[in-house]
Motif scaffolding. Structure first.
Motif, PDB file in Angstrom:
ATOM      1  N   GLN A   1       0.761  -1.107   0.038  1.00 47.30           N
ATOM      2  CA  GLN A   1      -0.138   0.017   0.008  1.00 47.30           C
ATOM      3  C   GLN A   1       0.972   1.340   0.045  1.00 47.30           C
ATOM      4  N   ALA A   2       2.064   1.038  -0.419  1.00 49.16           N
ATOM      5  CA  ALA A   2       2.966   2.407  -0.341  1.00 49.16           C
ATOM      6  C   ALA A   2       2.663   3.486  -1.192  1.00 49.16           C
ATOM      7  N   VAL A   3       2.938   4.596  -0.341  1.00 50.33           N
ATOM      8  CA  VAL A   3       2.495   5.896  -0.966  1.00 50.33           C
ATOM      9  C   VAL A   3       3.686   6.732  -1.031  1.00 50.33           C
ATOM     10  N   PRO A   4       4.148   7.275  -2.025  1.00 50.79           N
ATOM     11  CA  PRO A   4       3.645   7.175  -3.688  1.00 50.79           C
ATOM     12  C   PRO A   4       4.194   5.573  -4.016  1.00 50.79           C
ATOM     13  N   LYS A   5       3.403   4.839  -4.963  1.00 47.61           N
ATOM     14  CA  LYS A   5       3.423   3.551  -5.333  1.00 47.61           C
ATOM     15  C   LYS A   5       4.518   3.618  -6.409  1.00 47.61           C
ATOM     16  N   LYS A   6       5.437   3.741  -6.265  1.00 46.96           N
ATOM     17  CA  LYS A   6       6.627   3.989  -7.133  1.00 46.96           C
ATOM     18  C   LYS A   6       7.756   3.013  -6.569  1.00 46.96           C
ATOM     19  N   TYR A   7       8.569   2.713  -7.597  1.00 47.18           N
ATOM     20  CA  TYR A   7       9.464   1.486  -7.284  1.00 47.18           C
ATOM     21  C   TYR A   7      10.869   2.346  -7.325  1.00 47.18           C
ATOM     22  N   THR A   8      11.679   1.788  -6.351  1.00 51.84           N
ATOM     23  CA  THR A   8      13.193   2.272  -6.352  1.00 51.84           C
ATOM     24  C   THR A   8      14.069   1.260  -6.100  1.00 51.84           C
ATOM     25  N   VAL A   9      15.307   1.350  -6.642  1.00 54.69           N
ATOM     26  CA  VAL A   9      16.318   0.504  -6.901  1.00 54.69           C
ATOM     27  C   VAL A   9      17.290   0.717  -5.894  1.00 54.69           C
ATOM     28  N   ASP A  10      17.555  -0.388  -4.967  1.00 53.33           N
ATOM     29  CA  ASP A  10      18.202  -0.160  -3.733  1.00 53.33           C
ATOM     30  C   ASP A  10      19.791  -0.490  -4.432  1.00 53.33           C
ATOM     31  N   LYS A  11      20.400   0.600  -4.987  1.00 55.00           N
ATOM     32  CA  LYS A  11      21.705   0.475  -5.517  1.00 55.00           C
ATOM     33  C   LYS A  11      22.629   1.035  -4.297  1.00 55.00           C
ATOM     34  N   ARG A  12      23.854   0.281  -3.791  1.00 50.91           N
ATOM     35  CA  ARG A  12      24.634   0.700  -2.835  1.00 50.91           C
ATOM     36  C   ARG A  12      25.976   0.720  -3.410  1.00 50.91           C
ATOM     37  N   GLU A  13      26.359  -0.091  -4.213  1.00 45.09           N
ATOM     38  CA  GLU A  13      27.943  -0.070  -4.403  1.00 45.09           C
ATOM     39  C   GLU A  13      28.044  -0.125  -6.039  1.00 45.09           C
ATOM     40  N   GLU A  14      29.016   0.193  -6.405  1.00 48.36           N
ATOM     41  CA  GLU A  14      29.432  -0.220  -7.856  1.00 48.36           C
ATOM     42  C   GLU A  14      29.638  -1.670  -7.955  1.00 48.36           C
ATOM     43  N   ARG A  15      29.355  -2.206  -9.166  1.00 51.81           N
ATOM     44  CA  ARG A  15      29.346  -3.799  -9.612  1.00 51.81           C
ATOM     45  C   ARG A  15      30.968  -3.869  -9.668  1.00 51.81           C
ATOM     46  N   PRO A  16      31.560  -4.930  -9.133  1.00 49.66           N
ATOM     47  CA  PRO A  16      33.294  -4.787  -9.072  1.00 49.66           C
ATOM     48  C   PRO A  16      33.444  -5.687 -10.365  1.00 49.66           C
ATOM     49  N   CYS A  17      32.850  -5.952 -11.187  1.00 45.87           N
ATOM     50  CA  CYS A  17      33.140  -6.520 -12.460  1.00 45.87           C
ATOM     51  C   CYS A  17      32.361  -5.881 -13.796  1.00 45.87           C
ATOM     52  N   LYS A  18      32.685  -6.313 -14.914  1.00 45.62           N
ATOM     53  CA  LYS A  18      32.080  -5.414 -16.070  1.00 45.62           C
ATOM     54  C   LYS A  18      31.263  -6.492 -16.911  1.00 45.62           C
ATOM     55  N   ALA A  19      30.547  -7.359 -16.046  1.00 45.08           N
ATOM     56  CA  ALA A  19      29.438  -8.259 -16.546  1.00 45.08           C
ATOM     57  C   ALA A  19      29.975  -8.720 -17.891  1.00 45.08           C
TER      58      ALA A  19
END
Lengths: 142, 909, 382
Positions: free
Chosen positions: B144-162
């Motif tokens: 029931q979150a207000v506003p009903k919007k998504y958030t990306v929980d990004k905390r660190e830089e990815r240590p590889c290049k994928a």
């Protein structure tokens, strides 16, 4: 100054050594009056603590005496007493007390004479040693 | 903008019930309100509660309308996921800097549909459920979150290049599925793989794994065992029981020639788009080279059959034994279908072109494998020689060995380093006692008794590089020799058979392969596409799958009448720089990859059992945990969400935003934090599973909680019938918080009642010091709990919670202070009523220049006349940050603070 | 000092009578009639006789479990220590174990200018000591315990020897003083302040005259007494340290070269070293520094550690025994081969429990016992 009169506590077993002391008395054998006899049921029940209590209370020497190995009313009392006495001697030794202040004897019912001799010997020895160190108050310490 | 506007507006910090109340009051008075909330949604602690005391009203039912009102009120500017950075100025003229944290989602586009969340492979503890439940790295805090919007929980830089994902022709989300395996979510891992690869179990066995070559971990110690992990994930799933999604049909029909990996991949994707797909397969079995080219011991047919079976369940029809060009004309198919995809593969064998080739006993490699794989009776002689150096040659040799050939050898004209077969395969063949004769090639075959008897060979030497870049083998004159041989298998390579498309008008290359636009798969004829080996010549399974998917994308657009456009695909795999490698080596300890175990050699060559045993669960998790991307917390930027988001709202490059506002007054309503009870080791929290905190219990009873409102205890999911509540855990304790947290006696009573309502008959015991039922109808509530809800109150503070190792029941030790006897009570669940502390007040107090008391509550100098005024004019406090209090008190105080703020901005003092 | 003073000093008036102490108390868990809370309640009610003439007054292990967790910050162990002074003055005492031999020995030591023969064990090996050393190794009562606990068998002098060996291999040739006496720990905690004072004064003088700057202890009781109690009675101008702290310090500064000892061990925190002085890490650091040692923790460890069941050789009863059995079972449950402790008394009490199992077959509580210094001495090699 009067001559030092040592005080001796003798733990004697009811069945042998106490009877021996009694026999010494009834036989009118003379022996020093420095000994106080504590009658116990068996020399095997004497605990080191009794001995320490004696010294704590001002004794200059302690005798633990009871039956011979073969005479014990409770079969193995003298063996127990020996074991206790061995440990006791070690403790007393560490404490710095002269070994002569402790005597372990086996005196049977008929040996009133021996009892008297033991007491005499011990009084003499203690007179040479002087009073027990535990009699001296702590205040005199450095 | 130091003008009128600033004077008439108020900053409210904290979007809990007190902050919402204050904001709405002020907004309704006509003032401008800036409501700043740190988390992505307003609602605060009250949102976490199941019910409220003493009325047992549903907390969310009361709160939600207020939240929505606050969000939609024209006078309220709501800044969630934001923090106050700086406050300057003074009463009536504060300047406030606010940092709006980047949610990495464009909230103006996000519809809150949740598609992104489904695909996200990163699983994190859900704060809203106190970590009892899980959420994804892209999330909304609660339904029931207000506003009903998504958030990306990004905390660190990815240590590889994928690099793995870029290296994979199908761009499989390798990061994602490895992360899921590491988290123990094997089903999810399989689903994620299947999104880009309809044959995970097969590919997980036979892929040449270009990803592993590119893997950045390889620069540090050893690359990840990506293929083996894929196989592991697939092996954890019963493919036959997988759910089949419902798809809206489009009435478009697509025909596919060939049921190999390219055809199947295209069929899978097209079926999922709602198109009717029919596959025409010339052989009696579907699967193409996977079925007839790869031996059973590398890919068990049963596994392939299941994977194809699933694709059939999606609505794909496979007509086997129908050879296009012979049984049915391509023209005819073209006429009946809206689009056509040719993926006929490369099944033609190459000839030796030498004397004696036609003798019985000389077999073409690919035909040999096909026969064996289709269960035909194939006999090999005692002495078998395989000619060639590719994977097919190795497969033939190992197959011959399993068919009973006593002596098998491989004859290859170049040396070991030029062998096209993978090193792994070469090692395996030698392990199984099959020698390879290098720098040797046959020159002719001699008959004996009407069949092959001897083979003449010549020794070779290596010369200058040829067109393929490898050194050209040159025969050494006079080095000819003959050996006796019963069977020769010639595995020289395959070529597509494209006769059937010629007349149809599809343009072919000089080498007889179909010509296409490599980016779309389109041939020269509209609506006709091609891909796989028929285009490239013999290549790898994953390349064929990628081609099939690419074509499916184009076909779909073609069918919808949209222009065929090139699907955006990955970049070249990137390497870590030297500095980065050094840095990663320091950060992450070296860890060798977990080797896959094989069946013992002596056993496995007796039959066609699968050689590789696959990972155990422990091994797979250990291996998956090595992935560099998985070393960080939060989002690993696999871009799965971006791939799924239909609103195109994901914005990885979004930056934090800093804004400045002017306000006349400030209301502090940051609420409460829960005191960490783990230092109170005597209660075993964190050690004994069935010891939970009150807020956790609240989540366990709530319908929106991790158990969907079913009250179950953590250790075994059993219903707790005997519950002990321990009061004052950390409160009224000189060694922790000396104050009374004010609400615990009542919320414990409420929770005991809730437990009874969930499971009537539940016996609750509340261990209390003094029962503080200070409020309207509170004492009656307690009395009702005793009389109607089987709640017992014992005056004692337990000092030790032990555990019964047999059933994980906690055992509460306490002194019954009425009998002075020390006793213990075994219960199913222990609930600790933990202390509560003012939330975030220290940092804010410093910023706002207000004083706090020794526990961090806002200092109120004039408690009687100005009970919500802080030590600084214009700054007010309400709710738990002001002092310990319950919800009605917080709401009342919110209104009070609003009134005081209004007074100030209206010109009062 | 009267009851009122004790209440003031130990802040018992803060007590909210919640009973948390009782539910934590190892004695109360087996003896439901023993309640620290009631003891305090009686004090607050002024019922002095209920305290002074209560035999249970001497049951408290002074293990500090309640003290660390009391929400009202009441110093119950100190309250007990002081209340026992009142009881002693009224001629009361606890039930002495070993018939009071150990109490008598301490009392005799407090009494006389005797020249003890306490260092004979030193003669037998090549230990290096020095009369001029800056560092003293305090031996305590080990030479007396040796014959008393011969039959368990508990070899306290082994610990003294190992300590000396360890110090030697650290390059320290300590002073081992022939004239030190009992530290007075038991006397103090049993309410015999007179004896304690005499012993403290004697030891302080001995140390002062020897001129040492640091005294090392292997017995946590001596250490606690010197560190926390002596300053209230005598002036002591030297640093005091437990041998595990010294080892941990050396590990940090210079490192120690240990030989491998393959063994799975668990560790018993002695009350005095742990809860009284907060030293939990030093012994563990030392253990973990020995290659081959695998340290596994018992269910209750560090602050939560369970006492060995008796203090001051007094009121050692069936409850004490039950506590020991519980603790030994916990140790066994870890799967460790050896239970390491760093207090000779813990070891003595556990050994006693294992020897005196009684006739009926109880649970299997046999486990190898060893002092930390013995393990270290083995590992430091020759």
């Amino acid at each position: 100054m009067a001559e030092f009169e040592p005080q001796i506590i003798a733990f004697t077993c009811n069945w042998c050594t106490y009877a021996a002391a009694d026999l010494a008395g009834t036989s009118r054998i003379h022996y020093p009056a420095n000994v106080r006899i504590v009658r116990v049921m068996c020399s095997g029940m004497v605990n080191p603590m009794y001995v320490f209590k004696a010294f704590e209370s001002g004794a200059d020497g302690v005798i633990v005496a009871g039956c011979n190995y073969t005479d014990c009313h409770y079969i193995d009392g003298p063996v127990k007493c020996d074991a206790m006495f061995a440990r006791l001697k070690k403790m007393v030794h560490v404490l710095g007390l002269e070994e002569e202040r402790l005597r372990r004897e086996m005196i049977s019912t008929s040996e009133g004479v021996i009892f008297a001799r033991v007491v005499e010997e011990m009084v003499e020895q203690l007179k040479k040693l002087g009073p027990s160190p535990f009699k001296i108050k702590m205040e005199t310490l450095a | 903008m130091n003008g009128q506007n600033g004077h008439k507006s108020v900053l409210v910090i904290g979007g809990g019930i007190a902050g919402i109340q204050a904001s709405l009051d002020l907004a309704n008075m006509g003032f401008k309100v800036y409501l700043v909330e740190k988390s992505p949604s307003i609602g605060g602690r009250m949102a976490q509660l199941d019910k409220t005391f003493p009325t047992n009203d549903c907390a969310m039912c009361i709160l939600a309308p207020r939240m929505i009102e606050a969000n939609s009120h024209s006078n309220i500017d709501l800044y969630t996921y934001s923090e106050v950075e700086d406050v300057s100025g003074e009463v009536s003229d504060f300047k406030v800097k606010i940092k709006r944290n980047s949610p990495f989602v464009d909230w103006s586009k996000c519809t809150g549909c949740g598609l992104c969340e489904e695909g996200c492979p990163v699983i994190l503890p859900k704060e809203f459920d106190q970590g009892l439940g899980k959420r994804k790295a892209i999330f909304i805090p609660f339904p029931q979150a207000v506003p009903k919007k998504y958030t990306v929980d990004k905390r660190e830089e990815r240590p590889c290049k994928a690099a793995c994902m870029d290296a994979c022709p199908a761009h499989t989300n390798v990061l994602g599925y490895i992360k899921l395996i590491a988290e123990g979510e094997f089903q999810e891992a399989y689903k994620l793989i299947r999104d880009t690869n309809p044959l995970p179990a097969s590919v997980g066995r036979v892929c040449y794994a270009p990803c592993e070559e590119a893997c950045n971990r390889g620069q540090i110690d050893e690359p990840m065992a990506i293929r083996d992990l894929k196989r592991f994930a697939a092996d954890q799933v019963n493919i036959e029981e997988l759910e089949v999604p419902t798809v809206t049909k489009t009435d478009k029909k697509v025909a596919i020639v060939g049921s190999g990996p390219a055809g199947l991949a295209a069929a899978n994707d097209l079926a999922l788009k709602g198109h009717d797909v029919t596959i025409f397969e010339a052989l009696p079995e579907s699967g193409g080279m996977l079925r007839v080219g790869i031996p059973e011991y590398r890919l068990p047919k049963e596994i392939l059959r299941k994977e194809i079976g699933y694709i059939q369940k999606l609505g794909v029809e496979i007509r086997t034994g129908v050879q296009v060009g012979k049984d049915i004309a391509l023209e005819e198919i073209r006429g009946n279908y809206d689009a056509l995809f040719i993926a006929a593969g490369a099944h033609g064998g190459m000839r030796l072109r030498m004397e004696g080739e036609e003798l019985p006993g000389v077999i073409e490699g690919i035909r040999f494998l096909r026969a064996v794989n289709l269960g035909e009776k194939v006999e090999v002689g005692k002495k078998t020689a395989v000619i060639g150096g590719g994977n097919t040659a190795v497969d033939c040799a190992r197959t011959a060995k399993r068919l009973g050939a006593e002596e098998v050898k491989i004859v290859y004209r170049r040396s070991r380093s030029e062998m096209p077969a993978s090193a792994e395969e070469t090692a395996a063949v030698e392990e199984e006692g099959i020698p390879i004769e290098f720098l040797t090639t046959p020159t002719r075959f001699f008959p004996g008794n009407g069949k092959l008897a001897r083979m003449e060979c010549v020794k070779m030497k290596l010369g200058e590089p040829d067109a393929s870049g490898r050194p050209r083998p040159i025969p050494i004159e006079g080095s000819e020799f003959t050996t006796s041989v019963d069977t020769v298998i010639a595995a020289l390579g395959q070529a597509p058979e494209t006769e059937f498309v010629k007349e149809f008008g599809v343009s072919l290359s000089k080498r007889g392969m179909i010509e296409i636009d490599p980016e779309t798969g389109a041939t020269n004829i509209e609506g006709v596409f091609a891909g796989g080996d028929v285009v490239t010549g013999p290549a790898f399974v994953i390349d064929a799958i990628a081609a099939g998917k690419r074509a499916a994308h184009s076909i779909d657009r073609h069918l919808k009448g949209e222009p065929i456009e090139v699907k955006e695909e990955g970049k070249e795999p990137e390497k870590l720089s030297e500095e980065e490698v050094e840095d990663r080596k320091k950060r992450f300890p070296s860890q060798k990859r977990v080797r896959l175990r094989d069946e013992p050699i002596g056993e496995r060559i007796k039959d066609f059992r699968e050689v590789s045993l696959g990972y155990t669960v422990e091994e797979a998790i250990e291996e998956a945990s090595r992935c560099l991307a998985g070393q960080i917390e939060g989002c690993i930027e696999c871009h799965e969400c971006a791939k799924r988001c239909e609103a195109n709202a994901i914005a990885y490059t979004m930056q934090d935003e800093h804004i400045e506002i002017d306000v006349g007054a400030i209301i502090l309503a940051t609420g409460l934090d829960l005191y960490d009870v783990s230092p109170l080791t005597e209660y075993g929290y964190g050690k004994i599973k069935n010891v939970v905190t009150a807020i956790e219990f609240e989540r366990l009873t709530a319908a929106s909680g991790p158990t969907f409102g079913e009250l179950k205890r953590p250790s075994d999911g059993k219903i707790p019938h005997a519950i002990a509540f321990i009061q004052c855990v950390g409160s009224r304790d000189f060694k922790h918080k000396a104050y009374c947290s004010s609400v615990c006696c009542m919320h414990a009573t409420k929770e005991a009642i809730l437990a009874y309502e969930h499971h009537p008959g539940t016996k609750s015991t509340i261990f209390y010091m003094d029962l503080r039922a200070v409020g309207k109808r509170f004492q009656e509530y307690v009395t009702r709990a005793k009389e109607e809800y089987n709640v017992t109150y014992i005056r004692s503070r337990p000092g030790r919670v032990a555990v019964n190792p047999e059933n994980q029941n906690p055992i509460v030790w306490y002194e019954d202070t009425t009998t002075t006897e020390t006793k213990n009570m075994e219960v199913d669940l222990v609930v600790l009523c933990q202390a509560m502390t003012p939330r975030g007040s220290k940092e804010l107090a410093e910023m706002l220049g207000i004083e706090l008391n020794e526990y961090g509550f806002v200092e109120v100098p004039d408690k009687l006349s100005h009970p919500v005024d802080s030590t600084r004019p214009g700054i007010f406090a309400c709710g738990y940050v002001h002092s310990p209090r319950d919800i009605p008190d917080s709401v009342t105080q919110g209104s009070g603070a609003a009134a005081r703020a209004a007074e100030v901005i209206a010109g009062g003092s | 000092m009267n009851l009122e003073d004790i209440i003031q000093e130990t802040k018992t008036y803060y007590c909210l009578e919640c009973g948390k102490c009782s539910s934590l108390c190892p004695i109360s868990r087996y003896d439901p009639q023993y309640s620290p809370r009631v003891m305090v309640e009686n004090a607050l009610l002024g019922l002095e006789d209920e305290i002074v003439y209560n035999k249970k007054l001497f049951s408290c292990l002074t293990c500090y479990t309640c003290q660390l967790k009391c929400p009202s910050d009441v110093d119950y162990p100190l309250f007990i220590q002081k209340a026992r002074v009142l009881a002693t003055a009224a001629g009361q005492h606890g039930d002495y174990a070993h018939s009071g031999t150990l109490q008598s020995i301490a009392m005799l030591m407090a009494r006389s200018p005797l020249k003890q023969n306490r260092l004979e064990w030193l003669k037998k090996d090549g230990y290096r000591t020095s009369e001029k050393s800056d560092v003293m190794l305090f031996i305590g009562c080990s030479p007396y315990f040796e014959p008393v606990f011969e039959d368990i068998p508990m070899r306290t002098l082994n610990i003294a020897e190992a300590s000396l060996k360890v110090l030697n291999s650290l390059g320290i040739e300590p002073l081992v003083h022939p004239d030190e006496r009992c530290c007075g720990h038991d006397a103090l905690w049993m309410g015999d302040v007179e004896t304690f004072k005499k012993l403290a004064e004697h030891n302080a003088t001995v140390i002062k005259e020897s001129g040492v700057k640091k005294v090392i202890f292997f017995c946590p009781e001596c250490y606690r007494t010197f560190k926390l109690d002596y300053p209230n009675y005598v002036k002591l101008d030297c640093e005091v340290m437990h041998i595990s702290e010294l080892l941990a310090q050396r590990l940090e500064t210079e490192g120690l070269r240990f030989n491998e000892v393959k063994r799975k061990v668990t560790y018993q925190d002695p009350c005095r070293l742990g809860r009284h002085l907060g030293i939990y890490d030093a012994p563990r650091k030392v253990l973990q520094a020995i290659p081959g040692i695998e340290l596994v923790e018992m269910e209750h460890n560090r602050e939560e550690s369970i006492c060995c069941g008796t203090s001051c050789f007094t009121n050692c009863d069936s409850y004490s025994k039950q506590i020991r059995v519980e603790r030994l079972l916990e140790a066994k449950a870890t799967g460790a081969e050896t239970l390491i402790t760093s207090c000779p008394k813990c070891q003595t009490h556990f050994r006693c429990a294992m020897v005196n199992k009684g006739e009926e077959k109880g649970p299997d509580i046999e486990i190898e016992l060893m002092d930390l210094v013995n393990l270290v001495a083995t590992s430091l090699g020759g």
